[in-house]
Write a protein that holds these residues in place. Structure first.
Motif, PDB file in Angstrom:
ATOM      1  N   LYS A  41      -7.148  69.435 -49.638  1.00 36.27           N
ATOM      2  CA  LYS A  41      -8.406  68.728 -49.402  1.00 36.27           C
ATOM      3  C   LYS A  41      -9.555  69.710 -49.173  1.00 36.27           C
ATOM      4  CE  LYS A  41      -6.486  64.370 -47.741  1.00 36.27           C
ATOM      5  NZ  LYS A  41      -5.158  64.622 -48.299  1.00 36.27           N
ATOM      6  N   LEU A  42      -9.276  70.802 -48.465  1.00 38.46           N
ATOM      7  CA  LEU A  42     -10.328  71.780 -48.214  1.00 38.46           C
ATOM      8  C   LEU A  42     -10.826  72.414 -49.511  1.00 38.46           C
ATOM      9  CD1 LEU A  42      -8.998  73.627 -45.041  1.00 38.46           C
ATOM     10  CD2 LEU A  42     -10.732  71.837 -45.173  1.00 38.46           C
ATOM     11  N   SER A  43      -9.923  72.615 -50.466  1.00 39.80           N
ATOM     12  CA  SER A  43     -10.313  73.240 -51.723  1.00 39.80           C
ATOM     13  C   SER A  43     -10.876  72.227 -52.709  1.00 39.80           C
ATOM     14  CB  SER A  43      -9.106  73.951 -52.360  1.00 39.80           C
ATOM     15  OG  SER A  43      -8.083  73.013 -52.662  1.00 39.80           O
ATOM     16  N   ALA A  44     -10.685  70.963 -52.415  1.00 41.04           N
ATOM     17  CA  ALA A  44     -11.137  69.924 -53.343  1.00 41.04           C
ATOM     18  C   ALA A  44     -12.382  69.229 -52.808  1.00 41.04           C
ATOM     19  CB  ALA A  44     -10.012  68.921 -53.574  1.00 41.04           C
ATOM     20  N   HIS A  45     -12.163  68.184 -51.990  1.00 39.77           N
ATOM     21  CA  HIS A  45     -13.325  67.423 -51.539  1.00 39.77           C
ATOM     22  C   HIS A  45     -13.862  67.880 -50.199  1.00 39.77           C
ATOM     23  CE1 HIS A  45     -10.535  65.183 -48.975  1.00 39.77           C
ATOM     24  NE2 HIS A  45      -9.842  64.845 -50.041  1.00 39.77           N
ATOM     25  N   ALA A  46     -13.385  68.993 -49.685  1.00 32.00           N
ATOM     26  CA  ALA A  46     -13.970  69.628 -48.512  1.00 32.00           C
ATOM     27  C   ALA A  46     -13.702  68.851 -47.234  1.00 32.00           C
ATOM     28  CB  ALA A  46     -15.470  69.833 -48.711  1.00 32.00           C
ATOM     29  N   ASN A  47     -14.282  69.341 -46.166  1.00 33.47           N
ATOM     30  CA  ASN A  47     -14.101  68.791 -44.826  1.00 33.47           C
ATOM     31  C   ASN A  47     -15.485  68.696 -44.205  1.00 33.47           C
ATOM     32  OD1 ASN A  47     -13.950  68.899 -41.928  1.00 33.47           O
ATOM     33  ND2 ASN A  47     -11.818  69.530 -42.062  1.00 33.47           N
ATOM     34  N   LEU A  48     -15.860  67.521 -43.764  1.00 34.86           N
ATOM     35  CA  LEU A  48     -17.209  67.318 -43.242  1.00 34.86           C
ATOM     36  C   LEU A  48     -17.498  68.219 -42.050  1.00 34.86           C
ATOM     37  CD1 LEU A  48     -19.753  65.623 -43.642  1.00 34.86           C
ATOM     38  CD2 LEU A  48     -18.785  63.914 -42.100  1.00 34.86           C
ATOM     39  N   PRO A 254     -29.783  61.077 -49.244  1.00 29.18           N
ATOM     40  CA  PRO A 254     -29.792  60.992 -50.715  1.00 29.18           C
ATOM     41  C   PRO A 254     -28.641  61.805 -51.318  1.00 29.18           C
ATOM     42  CG  PRO A 254     -31.972  61.566 -49.842  1.00 29.18           C
ATOM     43  CD  PRO A 254     -30.995  61.733 -48.724  1.00 29.18           C
ATOM     44  N   LEU A 255     -27.805  61.150 -52.106  1.00 31.42           N
ATOM     45  CA  LEU A 255     -26.702  61.811 -52.780  1.00 31.42           C
ATOM     46  C   LEU A 255     -26.796  61.578 -54.281  1.00 31.42           C
ATOM     47  CD1 LEU A 255     -23.624  60.864 -50.534  1.00 31.42           C
ATOM     48  CD2 LEU A 255     -24.896  63.011 -50.534  1.00 31.42           C
ATOM     49  N   ALA A 256     -26.190  62.478 -55.042  1.00 33.44           N
ATOM     50  CA  ALA A 256     -26.091  62.286 -56.493  1.00 33.44           C
ATOM     51  C   ALA A 256     -24.898  61.369 -56.762  1.00 33.44           C
ATOM     52  CB  ALA A 256     -25.901  63.626 -57.182  1.00 33.44           C
ATOM     53  N   ASN A 257     -25.162  60.185 -57.297  1.00 33.15           N
ATOM     54  CA  ASN A 257     -24.101  59.219 -57.546  1.00 33.15           C
ATOM     55  C   ASN A 257     -23.162  59.696 -58.649  1.00 33.15           C
ATOM     56  OD1 ASN A 257     -25.139  57.362 -55.656  1.00 33.15           O
ATOM     57  ND2 ASN A 257     -26.532  56.490 -57.177  1.00 33.15           N
ATOM     58  N   ALA A 258     -21.928  59.248 -58.569  1.00 32.09           N
ATOM     59  CA  ALA A 258     -20.982  59.498 -59.646  1.00 32.09           C
ATOM     60  C   ALA A 258     -21.311  58.579 -60.819  1.00 32.09           C
ATOM     61  CB  ALA A 258     -19.556  59.245 -59.165  1.00 32.09           C
ATOM     62  N   GLY A 267     -21.374  64.007 -59.872  1.00 33.11           N
ATOM     63  CA  GLY A 267     -22.414  63.971 -58.842  1.00 33.11           C
ATOM     64  C   GLY A 267     -21.952  64.709 -57.597  1.00 33.11           C
ATOM     65  N   ASP A 268     -22.133  64.085 -56.448  1.00 33.99           N
ATOM     66  CA  ASP A 268     -21.701  64.680 -55.181  1.00 33.99           C
ATOM     67  C   ASP A 268     -20.319  64.182 -54.762  1.00 33.99           C
ATOM     68  OD1 ASP A 268     -23.844  66.400 -54.553  1.00 33.99           O
ATOM     69  OD2 ASP A 268     -25.066  64.711 -53.859  1.00 33.99           O
ATOM     70  N   TRP A 269     -19.543  63.698 -55.719  1.00 35.14           N
ATOM     71  CA  TRP A 269     -18.251  63.089 -55.423  1.00 35.14           C
ATOM     72  C   TRP A 269     -17.113  63.828 -56.102  1.00 35.14           C
ATOM     73  CZ3 TRP A 269     -17.960  58.973 -52.044  1.00 35.14           C
ATOM     74  CH2 TRP A 269     -19.205  58.411 -51.670  1.00 35.14           C
ATOM     75  N   HIS A 270     -16.037  64.070 -55.350  1.00 32.86           N
ATOM     76  CA  HIS A 270     -14.842  64.702 -55.906  1.00 32.86           C
ATOM     77  C   HIS A 270     -13.974  63.674 -56.611  1.00 32.86           C
ATOM     78  CE1 HIS A 270     -11.532  67.468 -56.379  1.00 32.86           C
ATOM     79  NE2 HIS A 270     -10.723  66.564 -55.862  1.00 32.86           N
ATOM     80  N   ASN A 271     -13.801  62.524 -55.980  1.00 33.89           N
ATOM     81  CA  ASN A 271     -13.111  61.401 -56.611  1.00 33.89           C
ATOM     82  C   ASN A 271     -13.822  60.114 -56.183  1.00 33.89           C
ATOM     83  OD1 ASN A 271     -12.023  60.776 -54.002  1.00 33.89           O
ATOM     84  ND2 ASN A 271     -10.262  62.085 -54.394  1.00 33.89           N
ATOM     85  N   ILE A 273     -13.732  58.063 -53.649  1.00 39.25           N
ATOM     86  CA  ILE A 273     -14.194  57.824 -52.277  1.00 39.25           C
ATOM     87  C   ILE A 273     -14.408  59.083 -51.452  1.00 39.25           C
ATOM     88  CG2 ILE A 273     -13.120  55.542 -52.205  1.00 39.25           C
ATOM     89  CD1 ILE A 273     -10.920  56.791 -50.417  1.00 39.25           C
ATOM     90  N   HIS A 274     -14.124  60.262 -52.025  1.00 35.71           N
ATOM     91  CA  HIS A 274     -14.291  61.509 -51.267  1.00 35.71           C
ATOM     92  C   HIS A 274     -15.420  62.344 -51.856  1.00 35.71           C
ATOM     93  CE1 HIS A 274      -9.971  60.568 -50.345  1.00 35.71           C
ATOM     94  NE2 HIS A 274     -10.472  60.755 -49.129  1.00 35.71           N
ATOM     95  N   LEU A 275     -16.243  62.865 -50.970  1.00 35.84           N
ATOM     96  CA  LEU A 275     -17.325  63.736 -51.390  1.00 35.84           C
ATOM     97  C   LEU A 275     -16.794  65.112 -51.787  1.00 35.84           C
ATOM     98  CD1 LEU A 275     -19.762  62.902 -48.452  1.00 35.84           C
ATOM     99  CD2 LEU A 275     -19.984  62.117 -50.815  1.00 35.84           C
ATOM    100  N   ASN A 276     -17.511  65.807 -52.654  1.00 34.37           N
ATOM    101  CA  ASN A 276     -17.184  67.201 -52.923  1.00 34.37           C
ATOM    102  C   ASN A 276     -17.977  68.089 -51.959  1.00 34.37           C
ATOM    103  OD1 ASN A 276     -19.791  67.265 -54.004  1.00 34.37           O
ATOM    104  ND2 ASN A 276     -19.077  67.114 -56.129  1.00 34.37           N
ATOM    105  N   HIS A 277     -17.968  69.376 -52.188  1.00 31.96           N
ATOM    106  CA  HIS A 277     -18.602  70.282 -51.226  1.00 31.96           C
ATOM    107  C   HIS A 277     -20.104  70.035 -51.102  1.00 31.96           C
ATOM    108  CE1 HIS A 277     -15.116  72.820 -50.297  1.00 31.96           C
ATOM    109  NE2 HIS A 277     -14.753  72.612 -51.546  1.00 31.96           N
ATOM    110  N   SER A 278     -20.758  69.752 -52.215  1.00 27.25           N
ATOM    111  CA  SER A 278     -22.203  69.521 -52.131  1.00 27.25           C
ATOM    112  C   SER A 278     -22.507  68.238 -51.367  1.00 27.25           C
ATOM    113  CB  SER A 278     -22.819  69.465 -53.537  1.00 27.25           C
ATOM    114  OG  SER A 278     -22.315  68.368 -54.286  1.00 27.25           O
ATOM    115  N   GLY A 279     -21.683  67.212 -51.543  1.00 34.39           N
ATOM    116  CA  GLY A 279     -21.883  65.974 -50.800  1.00 34.39           C
ATOM    117  C   GLY A 279     -21.653  66.159 -49.315  1.00 34.39           C
TER     118      GLY A 279
END
Length: 299
Positions: A41-48, A254-258, A267-271, A273-279
């Motif tokens: 998860k840390l390498s993919a959609h990150a940790n808030l 404001p986020l970049a939508n998938a 956009g700012d999404w890894h999958n 329901i999970h944000l990527n690092h930029s999100g």
């Protein structure tokens, strides 16, 4: 500004143990996959939590762990590390508690089918979506697909569990300390599950199963997430029943939508329901300001 220093409950048991006194603010964290420290998860959609920054040195003991963390709010009952560090007589005094909860519960409520496996109807108050024969008039917009009785059931569940959590806080040395929650960003329902296919997509198959028009999927997702944001903010405003609860409205960031129909990072999404690092960066920095402002007033 310093990044939040994140540790685990095990770090408190090391020899020598972690010195929390080296930090100006000390926080306790628990939550769902948005707080998970699993390597994938840390390498993919990150940790808030990785994206939180404060004006003074701040540490958090993160109880979310390396699994999927909390699947449901009621799982707090089995989260022994978190419960002990929050409510035990010899627990540290925390300056605040960080929570990432309610999202998985909302998704599960949306996934509840209209019929059981043996063909029995599921009552409207036990699900968030209406089957086609139950839709309201088109004048209601996407609210025509939404089960208000089901929402009331979900809202009661959230209220009960948050009250219980605040009771746990007030049983320990951190009685009355602020509890910080974030709302969730609005996901685009799309066929984008985990990269390893271990889970998901989540909303996409549920909306398909209910035969909701694809053109309305994004608006239905927005309706549910906004309902949750309004619920959490209303609880935070109820200082008598939910003292010390502070809610950050992530829907305002404001986020970049998938892209609709996309199956991977978008956009700012890894999958789905999970944000990527930029999100995570965008929401994390905004939430940091909210948390920091409250902490600065008390210490």
């Amino acid at each position: 500004m310093d990044h939040l220093a994140c540790f685990t409950p095990a770090d408190l048991q090391k020899k020598p143990p972690l010195d929390l006194n080296a930090y100006h603010w000390r926080l306790l964290a628990q939550g769902d996959s948005w707080f998970s420290t699993a390597e994938a998860k840390l390498s993919a959609h990150a940790n808030l939590l990785q994206e939180l920054m404060f004006s003074k040195p701040t540490a958090a003991i993160n109880c979310a762990g390396q699994s999927d963390a909390l699947s449901h709010m009621v799982d707090l009952e089995s989260a022994a590390d978190f419960v002990n560090l929050l409510s035990a007589d010899d627990a540290p005094v925390w300056d605040g508690i960080l929570l990432s909860v309610c999202g998985n519960d909302l998704i599960q409520a949306a996934q509840t089918p209209a019929h059981t496996a043996d063909g029995q109807d599921v009552a409207l108050h036990l699900r968030l979506l209406r089957r086609q024969t139950e839709w309201g008039p088109p004048s209601q917009g996407v609210a025509r697909y939404f089960s208000e009785p089901g929402w009331q059931t979900y809202a009661d569940y959230v209220r009960t569990n948050l009250r219980h959590l605040l009771t746990l806080r007030d049983q320990g040395p951190s009685a009355g300390k602020p509890v910080f929650m974030h709302c969730y960003a609005v996901p685009m329902p799309r066929p984008a599950g985990a990269v390893d296919a271990s889970s998901g997509p989540w909303l996409y198959p549920a909306l398909k199963a209910y035969a909701l028009p694809a053109a309305d999927w994004a608006a239905v997702s927005r309706l549910m997430v906004f309902h949750l944001a309004q619920l959490l903010k209303s609880l935070a405003a109820d200082k008598e029943n939910f003292p010390g609860l502070h809610v950050f409205d992530s829907t305002t960031v404001p986020l970049a939508n998938a892209l609709p129909g996309s199956s991977g990072v978008s956009g700012d999404w890894h999958n789905e329901i999970h944000l990527n690092h930029s999100g995570c960066f965008k929401i994390g920095r905004a939430w940091s300001e909210h948390v920091g402002a409250v902490l600065s007033k008390q210490k």
